[in-house]
Every structure is written in C-alpha cells, then in structure tokens.
Design an enzyme around this catalytic site. Sequence first.
Site: not given
Ligand code: OXD
Ligand code: MN
Length: 603
Positions: A80, A208, A217, A237, A259, A261-265, A288, A387-389, A514
């Site tokens: 971004r 992107y 976003k 967010h 962004s 910091c491990g939200k998905t984990n 997210d 930052n690959s996704r 975990g």
């Molecule tokens: C971010 C994302 O950058 O979720 O926060 O892609």
């Molecule tokens: Mn995000």
Amino acid sequence: MLSVQENEVAVEQANEHVRTWVADMAKLCKPDQIVWCDGSAGERQALISDAVEDGTLIELNQKKWPGCHYHRSNSNDVARTEHLTFICTPSEDMVGPTNNYMNDREAYKKLTPLFDGCMQGRTMYVIPFVMGPLGSPLAKVGVQITDSPYVVLNMGIMTRMGQVAWDQLGDDADFTKCLHSVGDVNPDRRYICHFPLDNAIWSFGSGYGGNALLGKKCLALRIASFLGRQQDWMAEHMLLMGVEAPGGEKTYIAAAFPSACGKTNFAMLIPPKKYADAGWKVTTLGDDIVWMWVNPESGRLHAINPEAGYFGVVPGTNGRSNPNAMKCMARDTIFTNVALVPLDDGTYDVWWEDSDWPAPKKCINWEGKEWTPQIGKEKNMKAAHPNSRFTAPMSNNPVLDPAARDPAGVPVSAIIFGGRRSKTIPLVYQAFNWVHGVYIGATIGSETTAAATGQTGVVRRDPMAMLPFIGYNIRDYLVHWFQMRKKMSDCPRVFMVNWFRKNDAGKFLWPGFGENMRVLKWIVDRCHGRAYAKETILGWMPRAEDIDLEGLNLDVDDIRELERVDPAEVKAEILSQEELFLKLAGDLPKEMIFQRELLITRL
Ligand code: OXD
Ligand code: MN
C-alpha cells in the site's frame, strides 16, 4: 446507451443508477469492451484460462496446489502506498491531521485526465459485490470498474460477488462507486483517492491488493468508517474470533493490531494440546476488518466480518506459526510475489522465507530474477517479497466459525489492542473501563513492518491500528469511539497485549502463536468474572500465577520481565505519545487529556 460491446445478459441485471454511472465511466475510460461480471464459477474459470494464456497468472503444480495460481506484480507496486492515498472533501478539516488531503473538485480535475482513454485496447470489467453477510443490516454494495483481470479474480475471493449484489441493491442508488485502472503502473501517476461525500473511490496506477481491491481497505475501512460515524456504527481494522470453553460457553473477541503484527495468526490460533484436550476451541470469523453496531435488543456490540476471504502475508507462515492458514492456501488460492520454483516436469511450485520447505536450489524471486540461497546471501536479496500475499476463500478455513456468515453478527465480549513492542508494554493488561480502553487503543505504538512502504523497525503511533484507514478527522473518530459507550448497555471489556517483548539479548520472551491461548483464557475468564487481576499503573494485570505457564519452559526472570511495568519506561512512553497529541493539538478530545492526566497521577 454505450458505444462499446458489452455482454447483454449480465448488464440487464444492473439497475438504472448503476448503468448510468458505468456508461459515464466508459465514456471516460474508453475501453474496447465491457464485461459485466456475474461471479459464476464458469466466468472465473474463463478468466483464469485467459490470464494463464497471457502470462498474468502462472498455474502451479496442480497435484500440490489444486486450483492455485501465481502472480507477480510490478516490482514498483508491492505494498500500500500511504503517501499516495488521499481523502478528498470540500474542506481540509473534514479529513484532519493524519490523512493526506486533496480538495474533492481538485482531485477529480487531477485524475480525470489520467482515466481519460486509459482503457483503450483493454477490457473494462464491472464487478458487483457485497461487503458483509447477505441480508445483514450493515451489508454494503459496491460496484468496481477495473481493467485488471487479476483484480477481478481477487475480488471474487475477497467479496460476495455477482448477482447477489444486484439482489441486495434492488433499485437503490446506494452503492459505493469504485473506479480503478492499473494505468501504466507508474508511481509518479499513482493516486488512491476517496470521496466519502460521494461514496466513491478512484484508484489509478496500482494493481497491488490494498490499493486495487477497492472493497477492502478503501471501502470496508476508509469509506465505511466515515459512514459508520454518521450512522452510529464502527468500521475497524480488527480480526474477529470465537473462543469456546469446555462445556460450550462461547465468547467472541475482536482484536486490533497494526498491519503484519500477526492478526491472521491470532485469528486462526490452534490451542496447545492440553487446552484442546480439555475442550477449548478457537474459531475464525475474520482476520482483518470488522463492522460493529449496537444491537437494539441486547444493548451489546455486534460484529460481522465484511470480507469473504483472506489476503494474508505469506513469509513466516508455516505449519508451526499458522497451520490453519496453510490449509486455507492449500487450494483455490492466488499467490502474489512469493518465489516461483520451476520443477523438472515443467510445472511450478512456490516458496517463501520461513516456510515448511527448505530453500530451493534455484528459483525465480519476486522481482523475476534468478535466486539461489547463495545469491540471496551475497546480495541480501529475498526470494519472496516480505509483503507477498495469499488470497484464499474463507470457506477453506478448517476452523471457520459457524456464525461467520450470520447476518445478525456475533456479540463482542472483549476488544483486544496490541502492537509490536520490544520494550515497555507487558504481555497483557485490562483497561479500567471503556474510556480508559479507548485511550489505550488510541495510543497504540508499534514497530513498523513491510506491509506498507517506508522505513521498518521504528515505533509508530497507530491509533486503534487504524491510522492509515480512518476516512475522516481523527478527532471525530476518537469522539465517536467515546460516544459509542453511551449507546451500549453492556460494553465489551478492553485489553492490551504484546507478544513481542524482548530481553536485553534481543530474544523474544513469549513463545507466541498457539501459546497465546494462555493469555486468551485469562481474557475470556475476565469477561465472565472468573479471573483475578491486580491493579497497576497501566490497568488490571494478571499475577504470575493467574496465567497458566505449565509446560512452557519459561524461566522466572523471563516471566518477571514479561510482566514488568517500569515507571521510568512508562514516563518515556507518555512522552513519546506527545507526537500524536501535538498532531491533534487543539482538537484533542478532553477524555484523552483526562486519561493521560490520570495515568500520570498513578505514576
Ligand atoms: C494491511 C493488510 O496492510 O491487511 O493491513 O493488507
Ligand atoms: Mn490489514
């Protein structure tokens, strides 16, 4: 009406308001043809075949990665671009000191020549989509125009796309107008412009994710936060998760971390064996974004995840850090900017740093350059972009919460804030009350990562992890947070966590992943009035014996350090918040000033 060829069947479904807007945009962009997307599986397959043929996508080895494809974006277009992201309104005061401002009329004037003729020789895709479970009081319709088939395919994963949007919209004019072109992917002509008063987004020059998948976003945070303030709801967010205790008690928790910091984990956390055996379960609603409103019957904050998929960071994801994310990306996934590994049989695999597999002897890195472990070391060059996704449908998630598609949403018992802090901030504490919790969230600091362009590793204030996503004046945003309290008869408890504290040798003190379940259990127990806490200057904190540490192999010094609240460090923290306070000078909600004074008094 339109002078260009379009697919008649799909266009008929759109109402007059949509057709008129699309006709105007087609007149401006001058595409060779218009494709109205219907969101069907057949359409998706055809788009994928075309994209594979023209090289936009590369099919991966279908035995290892069924339904999965690879995409490499332009190397100048991998994150971004906050400095090119604007909120465009008639007055600067509406957007405040933390957003880039452009006068709305000036913005249209500046971007119109860029869009003029930008789709000559290209196809214009019209994507109808819904953010939120169908029929939810908060569900919103958007229509995105784009010249990127990659964007269409990603939007098909991240949103509810196609006929459902026309059904939800009916004859209404109330849809977000999202205009997007990759243009010539020139960073000098890249603008991500939001027009909250027009419910419109114009994005030019980037393909992107966060700049180009406009439902995410741009709509679900920047435009939605603006609408939420007007209509008494919140767009945040945050991840959204369910925690089931032994016996079946269910607690829903929303958490805001900046962004990467491990939200998905955290949203997909697998409880350690001991907890799983005892009957604890964690389920995901979202990773997210959440939209929340006060349910008039219960007086509680209810939440939905407006998205339908995950756009997660890949490097560092593996069977240890996030086994559920590995399952999410195991099929029907688009990988963007990881490394591509040619196999002997002519097919392709993917690879990324800190994955489950050893580095390949040779591969093609995210920039399209030859990469070997040796070259990587010598040139300090990554195989996968940091930052690959992966873009994966949420239906792939083995721990998807049964309520993830419930239009009524789920009641939120706790809001957790967090950041990446190597010092100062203890493992967990609870705010004294909502107003204190808003102060804690508003002053989140986090060490920066690669999700946005710019310097990494410096502490940045990131109020509610929303700094790049608040679509209006931060003063009004904070006031909105404070005022939401008055609308709830039973408000969520608010917590702060920090998984990233380090000792003097630079080693992480907490195992994370975990094992965060141990902290989560204390939070859940606090919500239900079951856990002890002691009063500290920062808030309510567990004593060492209140967090289950059995089997963790932590030494006593580590635990002391994790929980240490050092008045001198807290003083330094308050001083370092000054930058944020100064930015808001004169406009600072009085609750923020009072809370800081109270903290100083406690010191
Ligand atoms: C971010 C994302 O950058 O979720 O926060 O892609
Ligand atoms: Mn995000």
